[in-house]
Design an enzyme around this catalytic site. Structure first.
Site, mmCIF file in Angstrom:
data_model
loop_
_atom_site.group_PDB
_atom_site.id
_atom_site.type_symbol
_atom_site.label_atom_id
_atom_site.label_comp_id
_atom_site.label_asym_id
_atom_site.label_seq_id
_atom_site.Cartn_x
_atom_site.Cartn_y
_atom_site.Cartn_z
ATOM 1 N N ASP A 62 -4.474 -0.895 -1.681
ATOM 2 C CA ASP A 62 -3.585 -0.299 -0.682
ATOM 3 C C ASP A 62 -2.307 0.198 -1.362
ATOM 4 O OD1 ASP A 62 -2.011 0.236 1.550
ATOM 5 O OD2 ASP A 62 -1.604 -1.871 2.002
ATOM 6 N N HIS A 98 2.670 -4.087 4.803
ATOM 7 C CA HIS A 98 2.105 -3.663 3.514
ATOM 8 C C HIS A 98 2.979 -4.158 2.365
ATOM 9 C CE1 HIS A 98 -0.674 -0.776 5.468
ATOM 10 N NE2 HIS A 98 0.300 -0.683 6.348
#
Length: 553
Positions: A193, A366
Site C-alpha cells: 500500500d 494508512h
C-alpha cells in the site's frame, strides 16, 4: 520452479478501484474488487469500476476472489463483477463478508454467491496452484488482512491497506511477529500500500481521535454531529462511548451509516446499548445537549446526510447556533471543494465546525513512510511493487524501497494492465493488457463512452441550440412555412440580439439552399449546423451543441 503473472486491473496511478489478478497454471485468483467515485470530468457518472474484460475472457480460469477488507475501494465492484463473470467462491474475514452480503443482497446476487469466511489464524489453504494464508493488519475498518500467496513463481505478500497501530481500539494490532516469520521464509515480491508513502513519520493511533472526543464533548452544550466514513466502526464506537459517558443518546443518520452500524452491532464489532440508540425522527423529543448524531457525508457527496443538513434540506436534523459539527475524515483528492462548501454552509448556520486542520479529530488508516520502511525491513523482499495510490505515491514508495536496500532491478513501477512475471529470475514487466475503466450511469453499466462524456462536457460548458424549421411541399420544394424557431439553453439573459441574428441567418441559409434545389434533409441540416456554428463562434468564442430539426409537411 514455475511462473506467476501478476496483473493489476485497478488501483495503480489512482486512489480506488483496487483489483489484482494472480495467474498461474491456467488458474486465476483475484485479490480485491473495488470501485472509485467519479471525478469532475465524469459528468453524470455514479461509480467507476475496473475494466473486467481480461477476467471475462478467462472466466473458466478463475478459482476465486480474495478480499483484504470491507472498504468500497476494495469490495465495491464485486456485485458488478459477479453479474458478468461466474465466481466460484469469495473469501473474506467476518466483517468484510458481513458488508459484502448486504451489498450482494441489494443486487439480488446473494443466493448464488459462495461466501467463505476466513481468519488470520486459519491454516493456509489451496486455491488451484496457489496456497493462501492471511496476516492480521490494523486499518480504519476492523478485520483487515494481508494476503500471502505461495505461487509457482515464488512467494508474494499483498499487504492490502494497513498501518502499524500499537494501540488499536479493538486490541487487534498489526501482526508484526507473523510478518517477520513470513520474512524469514523468504519473500520474492511485496505488493505494498502506497497511499501515505509521501508523508514522513508514523500515522497516529486511532485512539488519538477518541482522546480528542473526550476533550471536546463535555464542553459542548448543543447537538454534536460527527461525519465520518460509514465503515469506520472504531471511530463510531469511540464517539458513542464518549457521548454515552456525557449523558447523550446516539442516532445513526444516512442509509449507509445505519446499515453498517446494524451489521457491525449484529456481528459484535460495535457495542451500543439498544436503549441509547435513537431513530432520526425521535431526535426532536430530546434536548440538544443529549444528542450525538453520527452521519454520512464526510466527502461532501451531494445526496449524503451531512450535505443535506448543511443546506438545510434534511427532514430530521437541523443545525443551530451552539451546535458542534465534526468532520472526522480527510477529503479524497478531488472532493476538497465540496467538503469546503459544506463546512462554509454549516459555519454560516452558526455551528462550530471541527475538522482535521483545526482539531485532532481524524487520523489516517494508512501507514506513513516509517511504517512502509518497517514492513520492507520485516519482510526483506527480493522485489517491491508499490500499489494502491497515485503515481507520485508509488514513486515515493519505490524510493523508500531503494533506501531499504532493494536493488534497482527489484523495484517494479507498474500501471493498470501491466503484466508482471514472477519466476526464479525475479520480477519484471513483460506485457500490457487492456485495463481501462467502466462507468456506472444510472442503471446502465459500461454504456457510457468517451463520446457521451465529451458531449456532456460541451453541453455543460457551451450550452445547446436547437433549430426547428418546417418545410412544405413535395421534398420540401415549396420552401419554409415560417421563420425557424430557436430553443437555446446556456446562452444567458442578454442573448436576445444574438438569437434574433441566428434566426435570420437560419432563414437565409435555408431559403438560399431551397432556391438552389438542395432538398436532401441531411445536407440542409449540415449547412444549417455549420453556418450557425460559425456565427456563434465569431460572436461569443463558444461552440455550443447545435441540433437542427427539419420537419416536412
Amino acid at each position: 520452479m514455475g511462473v506467476c503473472r501478476i496483473i493489476p486491473l485497478g488501483g495503480l496511478g489512482e486512489v480506488g478501484k483496487n483489483m489484482t489478478a494472480y495467474e498461474a497454471n491456467d488458474s486465476i485468483v483475484v485479490v480485491d474488487a473495488g470501485l472509485a467515485f467519479p471525478r469532475d470530468e465524469h459528468l453524470g457518472v455514479d461509480l467507476v469500476l475496473p475494466d473486467f474484460s481480461y477476467l471475462r475472457e478467462r472466466e473458466h480460469m478463475i478459482r476465486g476472489v480474495v478480499l483484504t477488507h470491507g472498504h468500497e475501494d476494495h469490495v465495491g465492484s464485486l456485485p458488478y463483477l459477479m453479474r458478468e463473470v461466474k465466481i466460484p467462491a469469495v473469501f473474506g474475514t467476518r466483517l468484510t463478508l458481513g458488508l459484502v452480503k448486504s451489498k450482494l443482497d441489494e443486487h439480488g446476487l446473494l443466493r448464488e454467491a459462495d461466501l467463505r469466511e476466513v481468519s488470520p489464524y486459519d491454516e493456509p489453504f489451496d486455491l488451484g496452484p496457489f496456497r493462501i494464508e492471511f496476516i492480521r493488519m490494523a486499518h480504519s475498518i476492523p478485520d483487515a488482512v494481508a494476503v500471502v500467496l505461495e505461487t509457482p513463481g515464488g512467494r508474494v505478500v499483498h499487504t492490502g491497506d494497513y498501518k502499524i497501530d500499537h494501540t488499536p481500539v479493538d486490541g487487534q494490532r498489526t501482526d508484526v511477529g507473523k510478518l517477520a516469520e513470513v520474512g524469514n521464509r523468504g519473500v520474492d515480491l511485496l505488493l505494498g500500500d502506497s497511499t501515505n508513502a509521501e508523508r514522513a513519520g508514523v500515522t497516529q493511533s486511532e485512539r488519538v481521535v477518541g482522546e480528542a472526543f473526550r476533550q471536546i464533548f463535555p464542553q459542548r452544550k448543543g447537538k454534536i454531529l460527527i461525519s465520518s466514513f460509514a465503515s469506520n466502526v472504531h471511530r463510531m464506537q469511540q464517539a458513542a462511548d464518549v457521548a454515552i459517558d456525557c449523558g447523550r443518546k446516539v442516532a445513526f443518520v444516512g442509509r449507509s451509516m445505519r446499515k453498517n452500524a446494524n451489521i457491525a452491532r449484529n456481528l459484535g464489532y460495535m457495542n451500543v446499548p439498544d436503549d441509547l440508540v435513537l431513530r432520526p425522527n425521535e431526535l426532536a423529543e430530546l434536548p440538544p445537549h443529549e444528542q450525538l448524531i453520527l452521519c454520512t457525508g464526510s466527502q461532501g457527496e451531494p445526496m449524503s446526510a451531512m450535505t443535506r443538513i448543511a443546506y438545510n434540506d434534511h427532514p430530521g436534523v437541523k443545525v443551530m447556533p451552539g451546535d458542534t459539527v465534526i468532520i472526522s475524515a480527510k477529503p479524497i483528492p478531488g472532493n476538497e471543494l465540496k467538503v469546503h462548501d459544506a463546512i462554509n454552509r454549516l459555519a454560516k448556520s452558526g455551528a462550530e465546525v471541527l475538522h482535521e486542520d483545526n482539531a485532532p479529530v481524524h487520523v489516517s488508516g494508512h501507514g506513513r513512510a516509517e511504517e512502509l520502511r518497517t514492513i520492507i525491513s520485516l519482510l526483506r523482499p527480493k522485489a517491491v511493487m508499490p500499489v494502491h495510490g497515485e503515481f507520485r505515491m508509488l514513486a515515493a514508495h519505490a524510493q523508500l524501497a531503494r533506501e531499504g536496500g532493494i536493488p534497482e532491478e527489484g523495484i517494479i513501477l507498474a500501471e493498470n494492465g501491466s503484466v508482471v512475471e514472477l519466476s526464479e529470475h525475479g520480477a519484471r514487466i513483460i506485457d500490457q493488457v487492456p485495463a481501462g475503466m467502466t462507468f456506472v450511469d444510472g442503471l446502465g453499466v459500461g454504456d457510457i463512452h468517451d463520446v457521451a462524456l465529451r458531449d456532456r462536457r460541451r453541453l455543460s460548458e457551451d450550452g445547446v441550440l436547437i433549430v426547428v424549421a418546417t418545410l412544405t411541399g413535395a421534398n420540401g420544394r415549396g420552401g419554409l412555412t415560417a421563420a425557424p424557431e430557436l430553443i437555446a439553453r446556456g446562452f444567458g439573459d442578454g442573448a436576445e440580439g444574438l438569437l434574433e441574428e441566428l434566426r435570420g441567418e437560419a432563414k437565409e441559409v435555408l431559403e438560399r439552399l431551397l432556391i438552389d434545389d438542395v432538398t436532401e434533409i441531411k445536407l440542409l441540416q449540415e449547412h444549417l449546423h455549420d453556418a450557425l456554428g460559425g456565427l456563434i463562434y465569431n460572436r461569443t468564442q463558444r461552440r455550443p451543441m447545435i441540433l437542427p430539426v427539419l420537419v416536412e409537411i
